[in-house]
Scaffold this active site. Sequence first.
Site, mmCIF file in Angstrom:
data_model
loop_
_atom_site.group_PDB
_atom_site.id
_atom_site.type_symbol
_atom_site.label_atom_id
_atom_site.label_comp_id
_atom_site.label_asym_id
_atom_site.label_seq_id
_atom_site.Cartn_x
_atom_site.Cartn_y
_atom_site.Cartn_z
ATOM 1 C CD GLU A 228 -3.071 -0.857 0.204
ATOM 2 O OE1 GLU A 228 -3.425 0.309 -0.048
ATOM 3 O OE2 GLU A 228 -3.561 -1.850 -0.362
ATOM 4 C CD GLU A 237 -5.409 8.510 -2.998
ATOM 5 O OE1 GLU A 237 -5.910 8.267 -4.118
ATOM 6 O OE2 GLU A 237 -6.076 8.714 -1.964
ATOM 7 C CG ASN A 275 -13.259 3.591 5.776
ATOM 8 O OD1 ASN A 275 -13.976 2.777 6.360
ATOM 9 N ND2 ASN A 275 -12.929 3.467 4.500
#
Length: 375
Positions: A228, A237, A275
Amino acid sequence: MLSKSGRGISLLRSAILVAVAALIATLFTAPVAQAADGQITGLAGKCVDVAGASNANGTPVQLYDCNGSNAQRWSNSGDGTLRALGKCLDVAGNSTADGALVHLWDCTGGANQRWTVSGANDIVNPQANKCLDVQERNTANGTRLQIWSCSGQSNQKWNAPSSGGNPSPGGFVVSEAQFNQMFPGRNSFYTYAGLTAALSAYPAFANTGSDTVKRQEAAAFLANVSHETGGLVHIVEQNTANYPHYCDSSQWYGCPAGQAAYYGRGPIQLSWNFNYKAAGDALGIDLLNNPWLVQNDAAVAWKTGLWYWNTQNGPGTMTPHNAMVNQAGFGQTIRSINGSLECDGRNPAQVQSRINNYQSFTQILGVTPGGNLYC
Protein backbone atom coordinates in the site's frame (compact mmCIF):
# COMPACT_ATOMS: atom_id res chain seq x y z
CA MET A 1 2.63 -63.72 54.09
CA LEU A 2 6.07 -62.78 52.73
CA SER A 3 9.15 -63.94 54.57
CA LYS A 4 11.64 -61.38 55.86
CA SER A 5 13.92 -62.02 52.87
CA GLY A 6 10.94 -61.88 50.52
CA ARG A 7 9.98 -58.46 51.86
CA GLY A 8 13.57 -57.32 51.29
CA ILE A 9 13.47 -58.44 47.65
CA SER A 10 10.09 -56.80 47.19
CA LEU A 11 11.34 -53.53 48.67
CA LEU A 12 14.40 -53.65 46.42
CA ARG A 13 12.25 -54.22 43.36
CA SER A 14 9.99 -51.33 44.39
CA ALA A 15 12.99 -49.06 44.80
CA ILE A 16 14.24 -50.01 41.34
CA LEU A 17 10.82 -49.38 39.80
CA VAL A 18 10.60 -45.98 41.49
CA ALA A 19 14.06 -45.06 40.20
CA VAL A 20 13.20 -46.17 36.66
CA ALA A 21 9.94 -44.22 36.77
CA ALA A 22 11.80 -41.15 37.93
CA LEU A 23 14.30 -41.52 35.09
CA ILE A 24 11.51 -41.85 32.51
CA ALA A 25 9.76 -38.82 33.95
CA THR A 26 12.99 -36.87 33.69
CA LEU A 27 13.49 -37.85 30.06
CA PHE A 28 10.01 -36.73 29.10
CA THR A 29 9.26 -33.82 31.38
CA ALA A 30 12.51 -32.40 32.74
CA PRO A 31 12.62 -28.61 32.61
CA VAL A 32 15.00 -27.10 30.11
CA ALA A 33 18.22 -25.92 31.74
CA GLN A 34 18.94 -22.21 31.57
CA ALA A 35 21.42 -21.20 28.89
CA ALA A 36 24.34 -18.86 29.48
CA ASP A 37 26.85 -17.05 27.29
CA GLY A 38 25.14 -17.96 24.04
CA GLN A 39 24.71 -21.62 24.93
CA ILE A 40 21.70 -23.65 23.78
CA THR A 41 20.91 -26.17 26.50
CA GLY A 42 18.64 -29.18 26.31
CA LEU A 43 18.39 -32.80 27.40
CA ALA A 44 20.17 -33.56 30.69
CA GLY A 45 21.31 -29.94 30.85
CA LYS A 46 23.81 -30.50 28.05
CA CYS A 47 24.73 -28.11 25.28
CA VAL A 48 24.40 -27.93 21.51
CA ASP A 49 28.05 -28.34 20.49
CA VAL A 50 30.13 -28.27 17.30
CA ALA A 51 32.29 -31.40 17.25
CA GLY A 52 35.98 -30.67 17.80
CA ALA A 53 35.29 -26.91 17.67
CA SER A 54 35.86 -27.19 13.92
CA ASN A 55 34.30 -24.72 11.52
CA ALA A 56 34.75 -26.96 8.48
CA ASN A 57 31.64 -27.47 6.37
CA GLY A 58 29.85 -30.63 7.43
CA THR A 59 31.16 -30.69 11.01
CA PRO A 60 28.65 -32.64 13.13
CA VAL A 61 26.50 -30.78 15.64
CA GLN A 62 26.00 -32.84 18.77
CA LEU A 63 24.99 -32.93 22.43
CA TYR A 64 27.87 -32.41 24.87
CA ASP A 65 28.63 -31.34 28.43
CA CYS A 66 28.50 -27.55 28.64
CA ASN A 67 32.02 -26.20 28.86
CA GLY A 68 31.78 -22.53 27.82
CA SER A 69 33.88 -23.00 24.69
CA ASN A 70 33.30 -21.20 21.40
CA ALA A 71 31.98 -24.48 19.99
CA GLN A 72 28.93 -23.94 22.19
CA ARG A 73 28.39 -20.22 21.66
CA TRP A 74 25.45 -19.62 19.34
CA SER A 75 24.19 -16.27 18.14
CA ASN A 76 20.98 -15.19 16.49
CA SER A 77 21.75 -12.60 13.83
CA GLY A 78 18.12 -11.57 13.31
CA ASP A 79 17.71 -13.38 9.97
CA GLY A 80 16.41 -16.67 11.39
CA THR A 81 19.79 -18.41 11.45
CA LEU A 82 21.65 -19.87 14.43
CA ARG A 83 25.40 -19.35 14.11
CA ALA A 84 28.55 -20.69 15.76
CA LEU A 85 32.19 -20.33 14.76
CA GLY A 86 31.10 -18.03 11.93
CA LYS A 87 28.87 -20.63 10.24
CA CYS A 88 25.22 -21.71 10.33
CA LEU A 89 23.27 -24.59 11.82
CA ASP A 90 22.24 -26.45 8.64
CA VAL A 91 20.03 -29.44 7.78
CA ALA A 92 22.22 -31.76 5.72
CA GLY A 93 21.29 -32.15 2.08
CA ASN A 94 18.42 -29.66 2.37
CA SER A 95 16.39 -32.62 3.61
CA THR A 96 12.96 -32.40 5.22
CA ALA A 97 12.86 -36.07 6.30
CA ASP A 98 12.71 -37.37 9.85
CA GLY A 99 16.24 -38.24 10.94
CA ALA A 100 18.02 -35.73 8.68
CA LEU A 101 21.19 -34.76 10.51
CA VAL A 102 22.25 -31.22 11.26
CA HIS A 103 25.76 -29.90 10.89
CA LEU A 104 27.71 -26.69 10.49
CA TRP A 105 27.89 -25.07 7.04
CA ASP A 106 28.62 -21.79 5.30
CA CYS A 107 25.63 -19.45 5.72
CA THR A 108 23.75 -19.41 2.40
CA GLY A 109 20.38 -17.95 3.32
CA GLY A 110 18.74 -21.27 2.42
CA ALA A 111 15.53 -22.49 4.04
CA ASN A 112 17.45 -25.42 5.56
CA GLN A 113 19.30 -22.87 7.72
CA ARG A 114 16.20 -21.12 9.05
CA TRP A 115 15.09 -21.79 12.62
CA THR A 116 12.27 -20.52 14.80
CA VAL A 117 12.49 -20.72 18.59
CA SER A 118 8.94 -21.16 19.87
CA GLY A 119 7.45 -20.15 23.17
CA ALA A 120 7.23 -23.87 23.97
CA ASN A 121 11.03 -24.18 23.73
CA ASP A 122 11.00 -25.99 20.38
CA ILE A 123 13.59 -25.07 17.75
CA VAL A 124 11.76 -25.59 14.46
CA ASN A 125 12.99 -25.68 10.87
CA PRO A 126 9.94 -24.17 9.09
CA GLN A 127 10.85 -25.66 5.69
CA ALA A 128 10.48 -29.17 7.10
CA ASN A 129 8.09 -28.14 9.88
CA LYS A 130 10.19 -30.35 12.16
CA CYS A 131 12.01 -29.90 15.44
CA LEU A 132 15.66 -30.02 16.42
CA ASP A 133 15.92 -33.43 18.12
CA VAL A 134 18.45 -35.51 20.10
CA GLN A 135 18.74 -38.96 18.52
CA GLU A 136 16.99 -41.67 20.55
CA ARG A 137 16.84 -39.36 23.60
CA ASN A 138 20.44 -40.37 24.23
CA THR A 139 22.21 -38.15 26.77
CA ALA A 140 25.73 -39.41 25.99
CA ASN A 141 28.35 -36.89 24.89
CA GLY A 142 28.66 -36.90 21.13
CA THR A 143 25.03 -37.85 20.39
CA ARG A 144 24.13 -36.36 17.01
CA LEU A 145 21.34 -33.87 16.56
CA GLN A 146 18.74 -34.19 13.80
CA ILE A 147 15.32 -32.94 12.76
CA TRP A 148 12.22 -34.96 13.61
CA SER A 149 8.46 -34.49 13.66
CA CYS A 150 7.67 -32.33 16.67
CA SER A 151 6.46 -34.49 19.55
CA GLY A 152 6.72 -32.27 22.60
CA GLN A 153 9.18 -34.66 24.26
CA SER A 154 12.15 -33.44 26.28
CA ASN A 155 14.71 -34.39 23.63
CA GLN A 156 13.21 -31.59 21.51
CA LYS A 157 13.16 -28.92 24.22
CA TRP A 158 15.83 -26.23 24.26
CA ASN A 159 16.68 -23.02 25.99
CA ALA A 160 17.82 -20.59 23.32
CA PRO A 161 17.42 -16.96 22.25
CA SER A 162 14.11 -16.14 20.55
CA SER A 163 14.36 -16.41 16.77
CA GLY A 164 15.00 -13.17 14.98
CA GLY A 165 16.87 -11.16 17.59
CA ASN A 166 15.49 -9.24 20.50
CA PRO A 167 11.70 -8.95 20.56
CA SER A 168 10.03 -5.68 21.36
CA PRO A 169 9.32 -4.86 25.01
CA GLY A 170 5.65 -5.66 24.35
CA GLY A 171 6.53 -9.09 22.98
CA PHE A 172 5.93 -8.28 19.28
CA VAL A 173 7.11 -11.20 17.15
CA VAL A 174 8.96 -8.90 14.74
CA SER A 175 12.21 -7.50 16.09
CA GLU A 176 13.42 -4.03 15.17
CA ALA A 177 16.25 -5.61 13.18
CA GLN A 178 13.74 -7.63 11.16
CA PHE A 179 11.53 -4.58 10.65
CA ASN A 180 14.50 -2.67 9.26
CA GLN A 181 15.36 -5.64 7.04
CA MET A 182 11.83 -5.65 5.63
CA PHE A 183 11.80 -1.90 4.97
CA PRO A 184 15.36 -0.80 4.17
CA GLY A 185 14.21 2.36 2.35
CA ARG A 186 11.31 3.33 4.59
CA ASN A 187 10.27 6.88 5.33
CA SER A 188 11.53 7.95 8.78
CA PHE A 189 7.89 8.69 9.71
CA TYR A 190 7.12 4.97 9.94
CA THR A 191 9.04 4.18 13.11
CA TYR A 192 9.27 0.80 14.77
CA ALA A 193 8.50 2.53 18.06
CA GLY A 194 5.31 3.93 16.53
CA LEU A 195 4.25 0.45 15.49
CA THR A 196 4.94 -1.15 18.86
CA ALA A 197 3.20 1.74 20.64
CA ALA A 198 0.09 1.07 18.54
CA LEU A 199 -0.09 -2.64 19.41
CA SER A 200 -1.86 -2.01 22.72
CA ALA A 201 -4.95 -0.90 20.79
CA TYR A 202 -5.41 -4.43 19.40
CA PRO A 203 -3.65 -6.91 21.73
CA ALA A 204 -4.90 -9.96 19.80
CA PHE A 205 -2.95 -8.89 16.71
CA ALA A 206 0.04 -11.20 16.06
CA ASN A 207 -0.58 -12.58 19.54
CA THR A 208 -3.18 -15.28 18.85
CA GLY A 209 -2.57 -18.98 18.21
CA SER A 210 0.74 -20.75 17.77
CA ASP A 211 4.09 -19.03 17.35
CA THR A 212 3.88 -19.83 13.64
CA VAL A 213 0.44 -18.23 13.28
CA LYS A 214 1.58 -15.12 15.16
CA ARG A 215 4.53 -14.64 12.82
CA GLN A 216 2.42 -15.38 9.75
CA GLU A 217 -0.10 -12.73 10.77
CA ALA A 218 2.60 -10.13 11.41
CA ALA A 219 4.16 -10.92 8.01
CA ALA A 220 0.75 -10.71 6.29
CA PHE A 221 -0.07 -7.32 7.79
CA LEU A 222 3.34 -5.87 6.97
CA ALA A 223 3.27 -7.35 3.44
CA ASN A 224 -0.01 -5.59 2.66
CA VAL A 225 1.27 -2.42 4.31
CA SER A 226 4.40 -2.56 2.17
CA HIS A 227 2.29 -2.87 -0.98
CA GLU A 228 0.00 0.00 0.00
CA THR A 229 2.86 2.41 0.76
CA GLY A 230 5.60 1.42 -1.66
CA GLY A 231 7.67 -0.16 1.09
CA LEU A 232 6.63 2.30 3.83
CA VAL A 233 7.78 5.20 1.68
CA HIS A 234 4.49 7.05 1.09
CA ILE A 235 2.59 8.57 3.99
CA VAL A 236 -0.22 10.02 1.88
CA GLU A 237 -1.91 9.03 -1.36
CA GLN A 238 0.19 10.15 -4.30
CA ASN A 239 -2.61 10.93 -6.78
CA THR A 240 -3.86 14.29 -5.51
CA ALA A 241 -6.56 14.35 -8.19
CA ASN A 242 -8.41 11.75 -6.13
CA TYR A 243 -8.51 13.84 -2.97
CA PRO A 244 -11.94 15.48 -3.52
CA HIS A 245 -13.57 12.12 -4.27
CA TYR A 246 -13.45 10.69 -0.73
CA CYS A 247 -16.28 12.72 0.83
CA ASP A 248 -19.56 10.82 1.09
CA SER A 249 -21.92 13.73 1.70
CA SER A 250 -24.84 11.37 2.34
CA GLN A 251 -23.41 10.65 5.82
CA TRP A 252 -25.19 12.72 8.47
CA TYR A 253 -21.92 14.08 9.85
CA GLY A 254 -20.71 15.17 6.40
CA CYS A 255 -17.10 16.21 5.85
CA PRO A 256 -16.30 18.83 8.49
CA ALA A 257 -12.58 18.88 7.67
CA GLY A 258 -13.28 19.74 4.03
CA GLN A 259 -14.33 18.08 0.79
CA ALA A 260 -10.76 17.04 -0.05
CA ALA A 261 -9.53 16.14 3.47
CA TYR A 262 -10.16 12.38 3.55
CA TYR A 263 -7.55 11.09 1.10
CA GLY A 264 -5.48 7.98 1.74
CA ARG A 265 -3.07 8.18 4.67
CA GLY A 266 -0.97 5.86 6.74
CA PRO A 267 0.12 2.23 6.37
CA ILE A 268 -3.20 0.98 4.94
CA GLN A 269 -3.99 4.31 3.26
CA LEU A 270 -7.14 5.08 5.23
CA SER A 271 -9.58 7.01 3.05
CA TRP A 272 -13.22 8.25 2.97
CA ASN A 273 -14.90 10.32 5.67
CA PHE A 274 -16.89 7.33 6.98
CA ASN A 275 -13.70 5.33 7.56
CA TYR A 276 -12.06 8.24 9.37
CA LYS A 277 -15.20 8.54 11.52
CA ALA A 278 -15.35 4.82 12.32
CA ALA A 279 -11.61 4.49 13.00
CA GLY A 280 -11.62 7.59 15.19
CA ASP A 281 -14.62 6.40 17.18
CA ALA A 282 -12.98 3.00 17.75
CA LEU A 283 -9.65 4.50 18.79
CA GLY A 284 -11.01 7.39 20.81
CA ILE A 285 -9.45 9.98 18.48
CA ASP A 286 -11.36 12.67 16.57
CA LEU A 287 -10.18 11.79 13.08
CA LEU A 288 -13.31 13.11 11.40
CA ASN A 289 -12.41 16.68 12.34
CA ASN A 290 -8.65 16.16 12.31
CA PRO A 291 -7.74 13.54 9.69
CA TRP A 292 -4.24 15.07 9.45
CA LEU A 293 -3.30 13.26 12.67
CA VAL A 294 -2.88 10.12 10.57
CA GLN A 295 -0.06 11.72 8.59
CA ASN A 296 1.51 13.58 11.51
CA ASP A 297 1.57 10.99 14.33
CA ALA A 298 3.21 7.63 13.64
CA ALA A 299 1.39 5.80 16.44
CA VAL A 300 -1.99 7.09 15.22
CA ALA A 301 -1.11 6.08 11.66
CA TRP A 302 -0.23 2.53 12.75
CA LYS A 303 -3.38 2.32 14.89
CA THR A 304 -5.58 3.10 11.88
CA GLY A 305 -3.90 0.30 9.97
CA LEU A 306 -4.45 -2.11 12.86
CA TRP A 307 -8.05 -0.90 13.22
CA TYR A 308 -8.81 -1.88 9.64
CA TRP A 309 -6.88 -5.16 9.88
CA ASN A 310 -8.58 -6.32 13.06
CA THR A 311 -12.15 -5.05 12.63
CA GLN A 312 -13.08 -4.53 8.96
CA ASN A 313 -14.16 -7.08 6.37
CA GLY A 314 -13.94 -4.59 3.51
CA PRO A 315 -15.01 -6.27 0.27
CA GLY A 316 -14.23 -9.68 1.80
CA THR A 317 -16.14 -11.96 4.15
CA MET A 318 -13.82 -11.78 7.16
CA THR A 319 -11.31 -9.47 8.77
CA PRO A 320 -7.69 -9.94 7.73
CA HIS A 321 -6.93 -10.84 11.36
CA ASN A 322 -9.47 -13.67 11.31
CA ALA A 323 -8.23 -14.82 7.91
CA MET A 324 -4.77 -15.43 9.33
CA VAL A 325 -5.75 -16.72 12.77
CA ASN A 326 -8.27 -19.18 11.30
CA GLN A 327 -5.84 -20.15 8.54
CA ALA A 328 -8.08 -19.12 5.67
CA GLY A 329 -4.89 -17.95 3.98
CA PHE A 330 -3.10 -14.79 2.94
CA GLY A 331 -5.31 -14.48 -0.15
CA GLN A 332 -8.28 -13.62 2.06
CA THR A 333 -6.41 -10.66 3.53
CA ILE A 334 -5.98 -9.28 -0.01
CA ARG A 335 -9.69 -9.75 -0.64
CA SER A 336 -10.60 -7.89 2.55
CA ILE A 337 -8.31 -4.97 1.74
CA ASN A 338 -8.78 -4.49 -1.99
CA GLY A 339 -10.55 -7.54 -3.36
CA SER A 340 -13.06 -5.63 -5.46
CA LEU A 341 -10.23 -4.20 -7.56
CA GLU A 342 -7.65 -7.00 -7.46
CA CYS A 343 -9.14 -10.44 -6.81
CA ASP A 344 -10.80 -12.94 -9.15
CA GLY A 345 -8.44 -12.03 -11.98
CA ARG A 346 -9.10 -8.28 -11.89
CA ASN A 347 -5.47 -7.30 -11.27
CA PRO A 348 -3.20 -10.35 -10.89
CA ALA A 349 -0.01 -8.27 -10.93
CA GLN A 350 -1.09 -6.40 -7.80
CA VAL A 351 -2.03 -9.64 -6.09
CA GLN A 352 1.34 -11.14 -6.97
CA SER A 353 3.11 -8.09 -5.58
CA ARG A 354 1.43 -8.59 -2.22
CA ILE A 355 2.24 -12.31 -2.26
CA ASN A 356 5.88 -11.63 -3.07
CA ASN A 357 6.09 -9.31 -0.07
CA TYR A 358 4.46 -11.92 2.16
CA GLN A 359 6.78 -14.71 1.08
CA SER A 360 9.80 -12.48 1.63
CA PHE A 361 8.65 -11.42 5.10
CA THR A 362 7.78 -14.95 6.26
CA GLN A 363 11.27 -15.99 5.24
CA ILE A 364 12.73 -13.18 7.35
CA LEU A 365 10.59 -14.34 10.29
CA GLY A 366 11.54 -17.98 9.74
CA VAL A 367 8.06 -19.40 9.10
CA THR A 368 6.30 -21.07 6.20
CA PRO A 369 3.74 -18.89 4.38
CA GLY A 370 1.00 -21.52 4.58
CA GLY A 371 -1.55 -22.18 1.83
CA ASN A 372 -4.22 -20.24 -0.05
CA LEU A 373 -1.98 -17.33 -1.00
CA TYR A 374 -4.11 -16.14 -3.92
CA CYS A 375 -7.58 -14.60 -3.97
